[in-house]
Every structure is written in C-alpha cells, then in structure tokens.
Write an enzyme that holds these catalytic residues in place. Structure first.
Site, short mmCIF file in Angstrom:
data_model
loop_
_atom_site.label_atom_id
_atom_site.label_comp_id
_atom_site.label_asym_id
_atom_site.label_seq_id
_atom_site.Cartn_x
_atom_site.Cartn_y
_atom_site.Cartn_z
N GLU A 121 0.89 -1.23 0.11
CA GLU A 121 0.20 0.08 -0.07
C GLU A 121 0.87 1.42 -0.06
OE1 GLU A 121 -3.27 -0.17 -0.32
OE2 GLU A 121 -3.94 -2.08 0.40
N LYS A 142 -2.83 10.03 1.08
CA LYS A 142 -4.18 9.79 1.40
C LYS A 142 -5.02 10.64 1.86
CE LYS A 142 -7.50 6.08 2.60
NZ LYS A 142 -7.82 4.82 2.90
N1 GLY Z 1 -8.65 1.95 0.94
C1 GLY Z 1 -9.01 2.47 -0.08
C2 GLY Z 1 -9.70 3.93 0.60
O1 GLY Z 1 -9.66 4.16 1.55
O2 GLY Z 1 -10.71 4.57 -0.14
#
Ligand code: GLY
Length: 371
Positions: A188, A230
């Site tokens: 990841e 993220k």
């Molecule tokens: N693991 C993918 C997301 O959080 O969108």
C-alpha cells in the site's frame, strides 16, 4: 533523530490529525487526552494485540487520569461480521457508554473497520480514535473514515463513512509484525507512488531496504508521505465519487485473486494488491496506455518489497480465467456488470478506466497464465 510527523485531514468540522512517530503509545494520555473530556474510554482490540500493547496503552491513559476498560475480540477477518458487531455493540451498552463518549480501536484493519462501524451506528454515532498496529492499517485503513464488516456475499459490503477524531500511528509497534506482514503493508506504500507521485516512488526505489527493516527515519518518512497522500485524496473526494477510486489501484485484480484463494490468509491482502498492481501496469502497457519500461519498473519496485508480481507467484495459482472474470465483473466498483479498473499512463499517473473490454481483459489474463 526520530521525528513526530503530523498530517492534517482537513474535512471542515470533522477535520483530524494523524500523528506518526515512535513511542506514541506511551504518550497516549498526552496526545489524546483533550478528546476524552469525560476521562473514561473503552479500548477495542483483539487477543493478539491486547497481549502485546493493551496494558501499555491502558497505563499511558491512566497516567493522565483516564480510566479505561478493554474489549478483547478474536483476531482474524472472521471478526468483521454481523455477529461480532452485535457482540461489540452489546459490550458498549453494558459499559454504559453514550454519544458523548469516545472509544479507541487498537489493532489492524479488522479492529479498525469493525470498531469504526460500531462507533458510526452506536446510539446513532459516537466518536472513535484509531491506533493502528499494522503497517497496512497505518498507511491505509485507519485514515479516511471507511468502516465496514464483511458478509457471506463479500468483503466490506456493509459499512459507513465515519471519520476518526485522531489517528495515532506508533512506528515502534510495527517491530512485532512478521516480515511477511510488513511486506504486505509495503504494497500500500508503493501504491501511493505508483498512483500519483513519481518523486515518492523514486524515493522508495532508493530506500526500500531501510523501510522494510523498519529503520526509523525511512519508515517515518514512508508512512507520513503515504498518509499525506491519502489525506489529500480523501479531502478532495471523501465519499469516493471520483478521485478516491485511484486508491484502488491493483485492488480489482488483487481482489479477484484473494476471492479465489479464499481470503484465508494464504494470500495476504497486500500480496494480492502487489500482484494486482503489477497486473494493472502490464495491462495498461498491453492496452498501449503506458510504456513497457514503466510496467517493468513498477514490477521491479513491487518485487523489491518481497511481493508477488505474477499470478504464478501468488498462493492459489493457477487461477481460473472464468472465475477471475466473474469476480472482476462483480467488484464493488463495477457498474451494471461493466468492468472498471484503475490503470496508468505512467508511474505516478493512474486514472479510472470505465467499460474495460472484457474480451481484451480475458485475453490479457490468459496471457498471464489464467487457465
Ligand atoms: N482503502 C481505500 C480507501 O480508503 O479509499
């Protein structure tokens, strides 16, 4: 020098910080205290993590005058079920918690997803804090507010978006992970470089050995960069109506391999994602979307993480073509049976491709060894 990294997930009134660094568990009282005004909380964890870190976390909270009790669930994916969700909600009711309380998820993705979902629905929603204890959950599942359980029909099908109030990623706890789990988490990490950041990808090419050895500076850098990326994507598209789907690079291929292997731990999620990302790049090259050199370079970086890059290297091989195609057609991202994949134009430049030709995908999978 070990640094404390702070990443802000800027979601207006639901904004929160992800704190990343060594030794954070022992500072939990200081780092979380303001979020627990009632000076009491419940820690939800599994038996494995409880034995390693339950006492340390409890002691750190107690030192700041925060009383806590522990709810210990069985380890393993089976715990992400309706049955255990009900048990957990019952235990929270027994503990006489209400909406003004906050609970703590201490564990990997299973505990984080289940506890987050329980928090989302308990008395119509209560706060929760994530303390992820695997590399995979530190760089992915603890951030972004996806919570869920599995059903017999598939993984993560029942759930809610519910953001945590804070995430505490203590890098020291990763030392108790088997190397195979570290590698699975690394899938990841490398994903973030592959999907959107060539400079980070090049950094990982140079530092993969240090990261896998959990060398403090390299690990802190890799986790913080991953979380920052993220956070950026989640801030742009919290509920996955667009760009957030890029985080699924390698996941549709990988999910099909996992589903065929039975989700039983023979093929770890990160291993499936590793092979899946290599397949996504090779399919992109086969479709003329990205260069063969980039596909080879992506594959090398994934293999350098000790991950499978070809189907015959993945537990469960050989894979049946019709079964893989059927899983890929039923993926959560598939719309009306049409296959959607995250593909790439180059390293660091992924995009969502809708209406992938099933014929060309099947021919590609056959060329990759599906029977
Ligand atoms: N693991 C993918 C997301 O959080 O969108």
């Amino acid at each position: 020098m070990s640094t404390l990294h702070r990443v802000n997930v800027g979601l207006d009134e639901r904004a929160y910080e992800v704190l990343i660094g060594p030794g954070l568990l022992s500072r939990a009282g200081e780092l979380l205290g303001e979020l627990i005004p009632r000076r009491r909380t419940v820690i939800v964890t599994d038996a494995h993590v409880a034995a390693l870190y339950g006492e340390a976390l409890g002691a750190a909270l107690k030192a700041s005058g925060i009383a806590c009790s522990l709810i210990v669930l069985p380890p393993g994916e089976e715990t992400k079920s309706f049955t255990w969700l009900e048990t957990l909600c019952d235990r929270l009711l027994e503990a006489k918690l209400d909406r003004g309380d906050v609970i703590i998820a201490l564990g990997g993705g299973v505990i984080g997803d289940l506890t987050g979902f329980a928090a989302a629905i308990f008395k119509r929603g209560m706060d929760f804090i994530q303390i992820p204890t695997t590399l995979l959950s530190q760089v992915d599942s603890s951030v972004g507010g996806k919570t869920a359980i599995d059903t017999a029909r598939g993984k993560n099908l029942i759930g809610a978006f519910h953001q945590p109030r804070r995430v505490l990623a203590d890098l020291d706890v990763l030392a108790s992970l088997p190397l195979r789990e570290v590698r699975a988490g690394y899938a990841e990490v490398v994903k973030y470089g592959l999907l959107g950041d060539l400079v980070f990808f090049e950094g990982l090419e140079a530092r993969v050995t240090e990261v896998l050895a959990l060398e403090s500076d390299a690990l802190g850098w890799a986790v913080a960069q991953s979380v920052a990326m993220k956070a950026q994507i989640v801030m742009e598209d919290e509920r996955e109506t667009g760009r957030r789907a890029l985080l699924n690079l390698g996941h549709t291929f990988g999910h099909a391999l996992e589903a065929e292997t039975g989700f039983g731990g023979d093929l770890l999620h990160g291993e499936a994602v590793g092979a899946g990302m290599a397949l996504a790049f090779r399919f992109s090259a086969a479709e003329g979307l990205c260069s063969r050199q980039d596909a080879v370079r992506a594959e090398r970086a994934i293999a350098a993480g000790g991950l499978p890059v070809r189907m015959d290297q993945a537990a469960g091989a050989p894979f049946r073509l019709d079964a893989l195609m059927s899983h890929m057609g039923q993926d959560k991202k598939a719309e009306g049976g049409a296959i959607t994949l995250v593909l790439a134009r180059a390293i660091g430049d992924a995009f969502v491709q809708k209406n992938v030709s099933p014929e060309r995908l099947a021919a590609f999978l056959a060329s990759e060894g599906a029977i």
